[in-house]
Design a protein around this motif. Structure first.
Motif, PDB file in Angstrom:
ATOM      1  N   GLY A   7     -11.682  28.784   2.991  1.00 28.50           N
ATOM      2  CA  GLY A   7     -11.060  29.732   2.085  1.00 28.50           C
ATOM      3  C   GLY A   7     -11.652  29.665   0.694  1.00 28.50           C
ATOM      4  O   GLY A   7     -11.399  30.507  -0.134  1.00 28.50           O
ATOM      5  N   MET A   8     -12.466  28.641   0.437  1.00 24.49           N
ATOM      6  CA  MET A   8     -13.080  28.549  -0.882  1.00 24.49           C
ATOM      7  C   MET A   8     -14.549  28.932  -0.803  1.00 24.49           C
ATOM      8  O   MET A   8     -15.400  28.392  -1.488  1.00 24.49           O
ATOM      9  N   PRO A 131     -13.789  33.739   4.783  1.00 19.34           N
ATOM     10  CA  PRO A 131     -12.678  33.551   5.723  1.00 19.34           C
ATOM     11  C   PRO A 131     -12.551  34.722   6.700  1.00 19.34           C
ATOM     12  O   PRO A 131     -12.260  34.512   7.878  1.00 19.34           O
ATOM     13  N   THR A 160      -6.647  34.542   9.211  1.00 20.67           N
ATOM     14  CA  THR A 160      -7.115  35.214   7.994  1.00 20.67           C
ATOM     15  C   THR A 160      -6.151  34.948   6.843  1.00 20.67           C
ATOM     16  O   THR A 160      -6.565  34.586   5.742  1.00 20.67           O
ATOM     17  N   ARG A 164      -6.668  32.769   3.481  1.00 19.44           N
ATOM     18  CA  ARG A 164      -6.550  33.466   2.213  1.00 19.44           C
ATOM     19  C   ARG A 164      -5.662  32.680   1.244  1.00 19.44           C
ATOM     20  O   ARG A 164      -5.867  32.694   0.046  1.00 19.44           O
ATOM     21  N   PHE A 165      -4.652  31.979   1.786  1.00 16.17           N
ATOM     22  CA  PHE A 165      -3.714  31.296   0.902  1.00 16.17           C
ATOM     23  C   PHE A 165      -4.088  29.847   0.589  1.00 16.17           C
ATOM     24  O   PHE A 165      -3.402  29.203  -0.185  1.00 16.17           O
ATOM     25  N   PRO A 167      -6.664  28.624  -1.279  1.00 16.62           N
ATOM     26  CA  PRO A 167      -6.881  28.435  -2.722  1.00 16.62           C
ATOM     27  C   PRO A 167      -5.602  28.620  -3.537  1.00 16.62           C
ATOM     28  O   PRO A 167      -5.363  27.871  -4.486  1.00 16.62           O
ATOM     29  N   THR A 168      -4.767  29.570  -3.135  1.00 18.20           N
ATOM     30  CA  THR A 168      -3.513  29.808  -3.852  1.00 18.20           C
ATOM     31  C   THR A 168      -2.631  28.565  -3.828  1.00 18.20           C
ATOM     32  O   THR A 168      -2.079  28.161  -4.851  1.00 18.20           O
ATOM     33  N   GLU A 171      -4.033  25.876  -6.105  1.00 17.41           N
ATOM     34  CA  GLU A 171      -3.731  26.176  -7.504  1.00 17.41           C
ATOM     35  C   GLU A 171      -2.294  25.800  -7.809  1.00 17.41           C
ATOM     36  O   GLU A 171      -1.982  25.250  -8.859  1.00 17.41           O
ATOM     37  N   ARG A 212       8.911  32.100  -0.257  1.00 19.95           N
ATOM     38  CA  ARG A 212       9.018  33.298  -1.098  1.00 19.95           C
ATOM     39  C   ARG A 212       7.763  34.169  -0.885  1.00 19.95           C
ATOM     40  O   ARG A 212       7.836  35.365  -0.672  1.00 19.95           O
ATOM     41  N   ARG A 213       6.607  33.501  -0.922  1.00 20.38           N
ATOM     42  CA  ARG A 213       5.351  34.229  -0.736  1.00 20.38           C
ATOM     43  C   ARG A 213       5.300  34.904   0.629  1.00 20.38           C
ATOM     44  O   ARG A 213       4.879  36.050   0.764  1.00 20.38           O
ATOM     45  N   ASP A 216       7.457  38.025   0.610  1.00 21.14           N
ATOM     46  CA  ASP A 216       6.820  39.111  -0.143  1.00 21.14           C
ATOM     47  C   ASP A 216       5.656  39.700   0.640  1.00 21.14           C
ATOM     48  O   ASP A 216       5.466  40.913   0.690  1.00 21.14           O
ATOM     49  N   LEU A 217       4.864  38.792   1.227  1.00 23.52           N
ATOM     50  CA  LEU A 217       3.676  39.243   1.935  1.00 23.52           C
ATOM     51  C   LEU A 217       4.051  40.097   3.140  1.00 23.52           C
ATOM     52  O   LEU A 217       3.432  41.136   3.404  1.00 23.52           O
TER      53      LEU A 217
ATOM     54  N   GLU B 110      -0.020  38.266  -6.705  1.00 15.02           N
ATOM     55  CA  GLU B 110      -0.583  37.273  -5.794  1.00 15.02           C
ATOM     56  C   GLU B 110      -0.074  37.499  -4.363  1.00 15.02           C
ATOM     57  O   GLU B 110      -0.829  37.415  -3.402  1.00 15.02           O
ATOM     58  N   ASN B 111       1.219  37.795  -4.247  1.00 17.97           N
ATOM     59  CA  ASN B 111       1.855  37.786  -2.931  1.00 17.97           C
ATOM     60  C   ASN B 111       1.676  39.056  -2.122  1.00 17.97           C
ATOM     61  O   ASN B 111       2.249  39.183  -1.045  1.00 17.97           O
ATOM     62  N   GLN B 112       0.934  40.042  -2.644  1.00 19.51           N
ATOM     63  CA  GLN B 112       0.686  41.218  -1.813  1.00 19.51           C
ATOM     64  C   GLN B 112      -0.785  41.331  -1.468  1.00 19.51           C
ATOM     65  O   GLN B 112      -1.241  42.332  -0.936  1.00 19.51           O
ATOM     66  N   VAL B 114      -3.444  40.497   0.868  1.00 19.14           N
ATOM     67  CA  VAL B 114      -3.426  40.067   2.265  1.00 19.14           C
ATOM     68  C   VAL B 114      -4.704  39.346   2.668  1.00 19.14           C
ATOM     69  O   VAL B 114      -4.679  38.358   3.386  1.00 19.14           O
ATOM     70  N   ALA B 115      -5.838  39.875   2.213  1.00 18.58           N
ATOM     71  CA  ALA B 115      -7.121  39.391   2.718  1.00 18.58           C
ATOM     72  C   ALA B 115      -7.793  38.479   1.702  1.00 18.58           C
ATOM     73  O   ALA B 115      -7.246  38.212   0.639  1.00 18.58           O
ATOM     74  N   SER B 116      -8.979  37.979   2.028  1.00 13.79           N
ATOM     75  CA  SER B 116      -9.588  36.991   1.158  1.00 13.79           C
ATOM     76  C   SER B 116     -10.653  37.543   0.227  1.00 13.79           C
ATOM     77  O   SER B 116     -11.249  36.793  -0.518  1.00 13.79           O
ATOM     78  N   PRO B 157      -9.391  36.606  -4.350  1.00 16.80           N
ATOM     79  CA  PRO B 157      -8.290  36.837  -5.291  1.00 16.80           C
ATOM     80  C   PRO B 157      -8.197  35.787  -6.397  1.00 16.80           C
ATOM     81  O   PRO B 157      -7.842  36.116  -7.509  1.00 16.80           O
ATOM     82  N   HIS B 158      -8.540  34.527  -6.059  1.00 14.49           N
ATOM     83  CA  HIS B 158      -8.365  33.499  -7.088  1.00 14.49           C
ATOM     84  C   HIS B 158      -9.396  33.590  -8.205  1.00 14.49           C
ATOM     85  O   HIS B 158      -9.365  32.825  -9.150  1.00 14.49           O
TER      86      HIS B 158
END
Ligand SMILES: Nc1ncnc2c1ncn2[C@@H]1O[C@H](COP(=O)(O)OP(=O)(O)OP(=O)(O)O)[C@@H](O)[C@H]1O
Ligand SMILES: [Mg+2]
Lengths: 266, 292
Positions: A7-8, A131, A160, A164-165, A167-168, A171, A212-213, A216-217, B110-112, B114-116, B157-158
């Motif tokens: 992912g990085m 990714p 996927t 994607r999450f 790195p998030t 952080e 929470r994420r 939302d997602l 951030e939370n919407q 979806v992809a990288s 995204p980051h």
């Protein structure tokens, strides 16, 4: 970027970046398995040389690679010590009935080498492959299983999003750690036995925010017309080029040479 | 005639002649876990025409998010009806068409995502429509151009600012070629520059592409950018008019717990100091030209 985690990935134009993900995944698998089937020194010198050449070709930042290797340092030391004491053979040193053997020293070194190879090869794979490409590659490779009714496309979708999450989440860990350290928690400094409890107040908020994420997602995905992974199409199409063919032949040739060397050495 | 057929016929008759969005006596009640309910929407009648730029404001908990989630069928009416482009949201088979025509952008950038990468994220909506790769590519490139993020196509995204992530989300909504985009407090987590860029993007989409915009916002300054403003209080729409009309209601605004746009506030203070200024200065630009 500090670590080479999935992912990085960093977009780049090297020949390795441009290879088809399926070729890269197959090659990585081969490179990770070869040291187990081919134990001799010459084969492994060849193999290590090949991996170093790949690292140079990928233009991976050396410091990031070193930092990634540091993550497995404790695992490595543990495996080394374990081998050192449990391998029978010529004793070098005996302490209280347990002896360190010459063979143990060798076996320990081999363990460390295999571990490093594993980390470097997988780092190179994630460094040079986005990714999405990884997930797409997994999906393509597993496609035959989809025909048996296994949820391959769903799995690729989950992969996927998970990638994607990465790195998030890192952080976020960083942010929470700083906040807790500002309140005097020992997390990255201090003795180990004090650091471990320090991580509890890091993971609790991390999980809360992850849920929470996720919620939302899910809403955002629904709003964007997501129904199931089935009628979806892909922005990227995978197709093998001459470049991919050449790379596949090269890696197969390496495998063949190494097996030949092993066979000659008995 | 069955109920379903009746609904279908109604949809046919109405196309074109009817407003793009039409709410009829819409109510929504959330069931609470321990029994009981929260009546978040209490009978809303509202129409929004094609090409409008509407701002929706109201205090916390007034039902703004609940209302907008009805407009693409994320929530379904407890009673009443929601029509979008002649389709009823309560009709399961209409849902996917409605979501293609009404894009939605949420608060947390951030939370919407979806992809990288940016371009894969923008492709998510049209991928769900099952479009072929060439068409996906075209739509992604067009959408990125409209929000000014073409150079960021392959960024993860980051490596984006909050404002860039929000514009990616707008591009993602645009990629299904919707007639309308609804944004639920899209700027509340952004810095001033991110806010300004996002708002500029919305204005140009409305003016140049004719896309209907419904912007939920806490910022009265942002609301003045719209041509029409709705105020919600406790599940009801209590005011509907141009920003000038809405902000002209002085005392009632305070009752609703709403502030004033900064230009209006500054003008009021200047008047207290004896400056002679005309009424209805809503934006900083208007104020500046009145002063100079
Ligand atoms: N999932 C839910 N379950 C129960 N009650 C809810 C739920 N979502 C919202 N509510 C309640 O419904 C009412 C309206 O909420 P809504 O989120 O629509 O308001 P809002 O105007 O968007 O507020 P904000 O400005 O805080 O975003 C509030 O009283 C809220 O507590
Ligand atoms: Mg809300």
């Amino acid at each position: 970027m500090s670590l080479l985690l999935p992912g990085m990935h960093v977009a780049g134009g090297t020949p390795l970046h441009r290879l088809d993900p399926r070729v890269k995944m197959g090659a990585s698998l081969l490179l990770m398995v070869l040291p187990f089937v081919a134990p001799s020194l010459p084969s492994n010198l060849l193999l290590a040389g090949f991996v170093v050449a790949l690292a140079i070709l990928s233009a991976v930042p050396l410091m990031a690679l070193v930092r990634t290797l540091r993550v497995v340092v404790w695992t490595g030391i543990f495996m080394f010590v374990f081998r050192l004491f449990t391998t029978p053979g010529t004793p070098l040193l005996t302490v209280g009935g347990i002896s360190v053997t010459l063979q143990g020293l060798g076996a320990g070194a081999v363990q460390i080498y295999r571990l490093c190879l594993l980390v470097v090869v997988s780092s190179l794979l994630t460094y040079t492959t986005s990714p999405a490409q990884l997930a797409h590659g997994v999906e393509a490779v597993l496609e035959p299983l989809a025909r048996l009714g296994l949820p391959v496309r769903e799995f690729a979708m989950v992969l996927t999003i998970a990638l994607r999450f990465v790195p998030t989440l890192f952080e976020e860990i960083e942010k929470i750690v700083k906040a807790q350290e500002a309140r005097g928690a020992l997390i990255r400094t201090g003795p180990l036995w004090k650091r471990v409890p320090g991580w509890v107040p890091v993971f609790v908020p991390l999980f809360v925010s992850a849920f929470r994420r996720a919620e939302d997602l899910a809403t955002a995905m629904e709003a964007r017309g997501f129904r199931s992974a089935h009628q979806r199409t892909h922005l990227y199409r995978l197709h093998l080029t001459r470049h991919d063919l050449a790379a596949s032949l090269l890696i197969l040739a390496l495998g063949a040479v190494i097996l030949f060397v092993e066979w000659r050495m008995g | 005639m069955s109920k379903k057929q009746a609904l279908g016929n109604q949809a046919l008759e109405s196309q074109g002649a009817r407003p793009f969005i039409e709410l009829r006596a819409l109510t929504h009640a959330y069931a609470l876990e321990g029994g009981g309910e929260v009546r978040a929407l209490q009978g809303i009648d509202l129409t929004i025409e094609r090409g409008e730029f509407v701002a929706l404001v109201g205090p916390n908990g007034s039902g703004k998010s609940t209302l907008v989630r009805h407009l693409n069928g994320l929530l379904l009416p407890t009673s009443g009806q929601v029509w979008v482009d002649g389709l009823l949201t309560a009709h399961p088979s209409s849902l996917w068409k409605i979501r293609e025509r009404v894009g939605m952008v949420f608060q947390n950038p951030e939370n919407q995502f979806v992809a990288s990468t940016v371009e894969e994220d923008v492709a998510f909506g049209p991928e769900n429509l099952g479009l072929p790769p060439d068409e996906l590519r075209r739509r992604v490139d067009d959408a990125l151009k409209l929000v000014g993020l073409t150079e960021y196509a392959t960024h993860p995204p980051h490596m984006l600012s909050g404002g860039q992530k929000q514009r990616t989300a707008i591009a993602g909504a645009l990629a299904t070629r919707p007639a309308c985009i609804i944004l639920d407090e899209p700027t509340s987590m952004l810095d001033p520059l991110g806010r300004r860029r996002t708002l500029e993007t919305l204005r140009s989409l409305n003016q140049d592409q004719g896309i209907t915009i419904l912007l939920v916002t806490q910022s009265m300054d942002e609301a003045t950018a719209a041509e029409r403003m709705l105020v919600m209080v406790r599940g009801r729409v209590v005011s509907d008019g141009t920003p000038a009309e809405v902000f002209g209601q002085g005392q009632r605004l305070r009752e609703w717990g709403l502030g004033l746009p900064s230009a209006l506030e500054i003008a009021d203070r200047l008047r207290e100091r004896g400056l002679n200024l005309p009424a209805g200065l809503l934006t900083v630009e208007q104020l500046a030209s009145a002063l100079c």
